[in-house]
Design an enzyme around this catalytic site. Structure first.
Site, PDB file in Angstrom:
ATOM      1  N   LYS A   1       0.830  -1.201   0.000  1.00 49.56           N
ATOM      2  CA  LYS A   1       0.000   0.000   0.000  1.00 49.56           C
ATOM      3  C   LYS A   1       0.865   1.252   0.000  1.00 49.56           C
ATOM      4  O   LYS A   1       1.913   1.300   0.642  1.00 49.56           O
ATOM      5  CB  LYS A   1      -0.878  -0.038   1.252  1.00 49.56           C
ATOM      6  CG  LYS A   1      -1.963   1.003   1.317  1.00 49.56           C
ATOM      7  CD  LYS A   1      -2.877   0.679   2.485  1.00 49.56           C
ATOM      8  CE  LYS A   1      -3.971   1.716   2.637  1.00 49.56           C
ATOM      9  NZ  LYS A   1      -4.810   1.854   1.455  1.00 49.56           N
TER      10      LYS A   1
ATOM     11  N   ASN B   1       4.897   6.307  -7.149  1.00 48.44           N
ATOM     12  CA  ASN B   1       3.557   6.626  -7.640  1.00 48.44           C
ATOM     13  C   ASN B   1       3.586   8.091  -8.070  1.00 48.44           C
ATOM     14  O   ASN B   1       3.559   8.987  -7.231  1.00 48.44           O
ATOM     15  CB  ASN B   1       2.522   6.404  -6.538  1.00 48.44           C
ATOM     16  CG  ASN B   1       1.125   6.832  -6.952  1.00 48.44           C
ATOM     17  OD1 ASN B   1       0.900   7.233  -8.092  1.00 48.44           O
ATOM     18  ND2 ASN B   1       0.185   6.753  -6.031  1.00 48.44           N
TER      19      ASN B   1
ATOM     20  N   CYS C   1       0.368  11.871  -8.914  1.00 47.47           N
ATOM     21  CA  CYS C   1       0.011  12.751  -7.803  1.00 47.47           C
ATOM     22  C   CYS C   1       0.379  14.191  -8.152  1.00 47.47           C
ATOM     23  O   CYS C   1       1.306  14.436  -8.924  1.00 47.47           O
ATOM     24  CB  CYS C   1       0.788  12.351  -6.544  1.00 47.47           C
ATOM     25  SG  CYS C   1       0.674  10.599  -6.158  1.00 47.47           S
TER      26      CYS C   1
END
Length: 301
Positions: free
Chosen positions: A46, A126, A129
């Protein structure tokens, strides 16, 4: 364990090229009762941010005809809790690939530095964003911003750095080449497509955040196309993801050029899907009289 699926990418040895995508498998331990975690190539845990995040308010997930929309909002316990509480529990169970997100280039660099510890196999950026220091531009939709984030992470860690690309761009190869040039050891794609659902009775958006990320079977053709396009232009390995629900789906990604694949949304409806895909891949390769999964990577004609 069968050698037919054993592989290695960016120096990381994997029992199988089947991983789990970040945000769909928790921190791995939540699935211990359903999945033989030792059979996985790794778990992309996560997403972790510098500080704990509560996530978005309102409805966060809604089912779509062939997948789901989510706007979780990167809910997570933060880097300090991950390092002190979670990593010690999971580090010996599988290859731990930590997905990270920041709101500035500097935050990505700091997170990469903090994760340069024993038990972390690789770091996945990631980049879907917003960069709060640059007017809210999404890192992953701008080649320069994507490059800067990648360089900052690489400068601050000796761990392999995987960059997860956003599909919400005009030319995916431009972004892929930018992050490769900045030092990315591997590219993973795709992240979710932007989507929206409206309740026809209330006339209001279903999701609390109005828009969300579309994942699941509906995005697979887009993901396969983008993996194929990126594989034509980069030399670093690719981890393909997006709508994989079966061994047959996974084979498409390997043929398109992926060296490994990650399973995401399918984990929600079938917690054991990764092990089923592993079994199916073994059978597929044996029927084709092949000795290793590498023999089909990029072999689309």
């Amino acid at each position: 364990m069968s050698e037919i699926l054993q592989t290695e990418i960016f120096g990381l040895q994997m029992q199988t090229p089947i991983l789990t995508a970040s945000g769909t498998f928790g921190f791995g331990e939540e699935f211990e009762d359903f999945v033989d975690l030792k059979r996985l190539g790794g778990v992309m845990v996560k997403c972790i941010t510098p500080k704990p995040r509560a996530g978005n308010k309102g409805v966060r997930i809604t089912e779509t005809p062939a997948g789901m929309l989510n706007c979780i909002g990167l809910e997570n316990p933060g880097i300090e809790n991950f390092l002190s509480e979670i990593l010690p529990r999971i580090k010996n169970k599988f290859n731990v690939i930590v997905n990270i997100s920041g709101s500035s280039v500097e935050e990505y660099g700091e997170l990469a530095k903090l994760l340069s510890v024993e038990g972390v196999a690789a770091i996945e950026l990631n980049i879907s964003c917003p960069n709060v220091k640059d007017g809210g531009i999404i890192f992953g939709t701008n080649a320069k911003a994507a490059s800067e984030v990648t360089a900052a992470a690489k400068k601050n860690t000796k761990k392999p750095v995987i960059v997860k690309l956003s599909p919400n761009v005009t030319d995916i190869t431009e972004i892929a080449l930018a992050v490769e040039s900045a030092g990315a050891d591997c590219i993973s794609l795709i992240n979710t497509l932007m989507g929206m659902e409206i309740n026809i009775h209330t006339w209001k958006p279903t999701l609390g955040n109005i828009t969300g990320g579309l994942s699941g079977g509906a995005v697979k053709p887009v993901a396969v196309r983008m993996v194929y396009q990126v594989a034509q232009v980069v030399k670093v390995p690719i981890i393909g993801m997006g709508g994989i629900r079966s061994a047959e789906d996974a084979v498409e990604f390997f043929l398109a050029g992926a060296s490994a694949v990650a399973v995401g949304t399918a984990n929600f409806s079938n917690p054991n899907v990764t092990n089923e895909i592993i079994d199916g891949l073994e059978n597929y390769l044996r029927k084709k009289n092949l000795s290793n999964i590498k023999e089909i990577v990029g072999k689309v004609k």
